[in-house]
Design a protein around this motif. Structure first.
Motif, PDB file in Angstrom:
ATOM      1  N   ASP A 238      -0.264   8.510  -2.541  1.00 22.97           N
ATOM      2  CA  ASP A 238       0.737   8.009  -1.604  1.00 22.97           C
ATOM      3  C   ASP A 238       1.855   7.267  -2.333  1.00 22.97           C
ATOM      4  O   ASP A 238       3.041   7.425  -2.000  1.00 22.97           O
ATOM      5  N   ASN A 239       1.499   6.474  -3.327  1.00 26.12           N
ATOM      6  CA  ASN A 239       2.519   5.755  -4.094  1.00 26.12           C
ATOM      7  C   ASN A 239       3.431   6.724  -4.844  1.00 26.12           C
ATOM      8  O   ASN A 239       4.656   6.527  -4.905  1.00 26.12           O
ATOM      9  N   ALA A 240       2.841   7.776  -5.407  1.00 21.54           N
ATOM     10  CA  ALA A 240       3.646   8.764  -6.130  1.00 21.54           C
ATOM     11  C   ALA A 240       4.573   9.506  -5.182  1.00 21.54           C
ATOM     12  O   ALA A 240       5.731   9.792  -5.528  1.00 21.54           O
ATOM     13  N   LEU A 276      10.641  17.652 -10.363  1.00 23.63           N
ATOM     14  CA  LEU A 276      10.021  16.338 -10.551  1.00 23.63           C
ATOM     15  C   LEU A 276       8.534  16.374 -10.199  1.00 23.63           C
ATOM     16  O   LEU A 276       7.711  15.759 -10.881  1.00 23.63           O
ATOM     17  N   ILE A 277       8.195  17.092  -9.128  1.00 24.64           N
ATOM     18  CA  ILE A 277       6.781  17.197  -8.738  1.00 24.64           C
ATOM     19  C   ILE A 277       5.979  17.915  -9.818  1.00 24.64           C
ATOM     20  O   ILE A 277       4.890  17.471 -10.208  1.00 24.64           O
ATOM     21  N   ARG A 278       6.514  19.019 -10.325  1.00 24.00           N
ATOM     22  CA  ARG A 278       5.804  19.780 -11.359  1.00 24.00           C
ATOM     23  C   ARG A 278       5.632  18.950 -12.635  1.00 24.00           C
ATOM     24  O   ARG A 278       4.563  18.951 -13.255  1.00 24.00           O
ATOM     25  N   VAL A 297       5.598   9.647 -12.115  1.00 29.78           N
ATOM     26  CA  VAL A 297       6.870   9.979 -11.474  1.00 29.78           C
ATOM     27  C   VAL A 297       8.026   9.324 -12.220  1.00 29.78           C
ATOM     28  O   VAL A 297       9.081   9.952 -12.434  1.00 29.78           O
ATOM     29  N   GLN A 298       7.863   8.080 -12.634  1.00 29.88           N
ATOM     30  CA  GLN A 298       8.918   7.394 -13.369  1.00 29.88           C
ATOM     31  C   GLN A 298       9.224   8.093 -14.689  1.00 29.88           C
ATOM     32  O   GLN A 298      10.388   8.237 -15.078  1.00 29.88           O
ATOM     33  N   GLU A 299       8.187   8.552 -15.381  1.00 33.30           N
ATOM     34  CA  GLU A 299       8.404   9.277 -16.633  1.00 33.30           C
ATOM     35  C   GLU A 299       9.063  10.630 -16.371  1.00 33.30           C
ATOM     36  O   GLU A 299       9.913  11.085 -17.147  1.00 33.30           O
TER      37      GLU A 299
END
Length: 408
Positions: A238-240, A276-278, A297-299
């Motif tokens: 959920d956070n991602a 970004l998801i991949r 996600v940040q990276e």
């Protein structure tokens, strides 16, 4: 949104039309969204920056993959060919590089040297991850679930920072937009980096090569990657998910800095969100984690910014404009073309029935717009007006006859 709803309604009518003869009791197949899970990467840069070496090493690391060159590849060599079996004399299908690298990686060197016909077949493989053929009575759709790692050289050998990526390598925008990451590898002089590179290259020619040992054994790293691909399938937390949505909205907001409705550029598209998801899932897979965290996600956002968005920076304005990759033209170029076309119509409307030279038209436009109008842009506008029947353009004499139908 209303336009997309109308398209949806039309497709529903079409579906009911061709499925009306089917038995109503037949069970409907569950629709599944085709999600591409493999990452496509393009390396663009100056000669001698080890692009081919990187491709070769990645190919050796991959448990399954194919290495090919763009100049020596054909369309059937990448997809599939239909040949006659020498023993049975029947037509059989032989798989090409993309099909053979299914569930692996396909490394394509000299990507810019490919012919237009060969590049055209990559569109389906890079997005739908399938290869469709219809030859000699054989109709089939083959899986090509492969990552594509390609390298390309600029047109003028050296990368020109004053030009966009599309102008430097002259690849179709529809193909460029299918790469998740586009890295610019430039040969920038640096004393420290040049010394380290020279020491490494000279050390290779010693009787006992003096090279830096990698932190992980090659075979161990290969097994590590193979196990991660086979057994680790991360899911978004959920956070991602919230971090992905916030990052995408922030990237979109970067293009809204223009005043008014004009000047707004597209700094991110839904394809960047899927990338970004991949990338986030791949980062979690590298850690053998089955959950994607907000740090992944940040990276992924950082990688996107240093790679694709730096390649999509408009050299004229310094702003990120994904239209340069998606359409081959920046928002500024489109606005300049629209302004030039409108001013040209106003100028020619006052001279109906007269003949003017192109040089005189360009001189007057420079005074009206207070900018230096490029000759090629002006000629393109005149050709468009001639196709619309507004002017008679003589390219050999470089003169324009203004017809009576020109309306400002």
């Amino acid at each position: 949104r209303e336009r997309m709803e109308r398209v949806r309604d039309g497709l529903e009518e079409d579906a009911h039309e061709w499925s009306g003869n089917e038995d109503e009791e037949d069970e409907e197949e569950e629709f599944q969204l085709n999600k591409r899970g493999d990452i496509n990467i393009l390396l663009v840069g100056d000669p001698g920056t080890s692009k081919s070496q990187l491709l070769g090493y990645v190919h050796k690391l991959s448990p399954r993959g194919v290495y090919t060159s763009g100049k020596g590849s054909s369309a059937v060599g990448l997809t599939a060919s239909v040949v006659r079996d020498p023993e049975t004399r029947e037509l059989v299908m032989e798989s090409g590089a993309l099909v053979l690298s299914d569930l692996g990686i396909c490394c394509i060197d000299e990507f810019d040297k490919m012919s237009g016909t060969t590049r055209a077949i990559l569109h389906e493989a890079m997005e739908q991850q399938t290869v469709s053929i219809a030859k000699a009575g054989i109709i089939a759709t083959l899986n090509a679930r492969t990552s594509i790692l390609a390298s390309a050289n600029p047109v003028e050998s050296r990368y020109n920072p004053s030009l966009s990526v599309v102008e430097n390598i002259q690849l179709p925008p529809t193909l460029l937009s299918r790469f998740d990451l586009i890295y610019l590898i430039l040969d920038s002089p640096s004393i420290e980096n040049d010394r380290m590179l020279a020491q490494h290259l000279v050390g290779l020619y010693y009787e006992t090569p003096d090279v830096v040992e990698p932190p992980m054994d090659h075979s161990l790293l290969r097994d590590y990657i193979a196990y991660a691909r086979e057994n680790i399938h991360p899911e978004l937390s959920d956070n991602a998910s919230r971090e992905l949505i916030a990052a995408y909205l922030e990237m979109r907001r970067m293009g809204n800095s223009g005043s008014g409705g004009r000047g707004r550029t597209i700094s991110a598209t839904p394809r960047q969100l899927e990338s970004l998801i991949r990338i986030s899932e791949s980062l979690a897979r590298m850690r053998y984690s089955r959950v994607v965290t907000h740090r992944d996600v940040q990276e992924a956002v950082r990688l996107m910014k240093v790679a694709t968005q730096s390649a999509a920076t408009d050299p004229r304005t310094g702003r990120i404009d994904m239209d340069m990759i998606n359409t081959g033209r920046s928002t500024v170029e489109r606005e300049l073309e629209e302004t030039l076309g409108a001013s040209l119509k106003e100028l020619l409307a006052e001279r109906r029935g007269n003949r003017m030279s192109v040089s005189e038209i360009r001189r007057q436009l420079n005074e009206i717009l207070n900018v230096n109008v490029q000759q090629d842009d002006l000629l393109e506008c005149l050709r468009t007006m001639e196709a619309d029947g507004l002017v008679q353009f003589n390219e050999r004499a470089q003169t324009v006859f203004v017809r009576a139908g020109v309306i400002a």
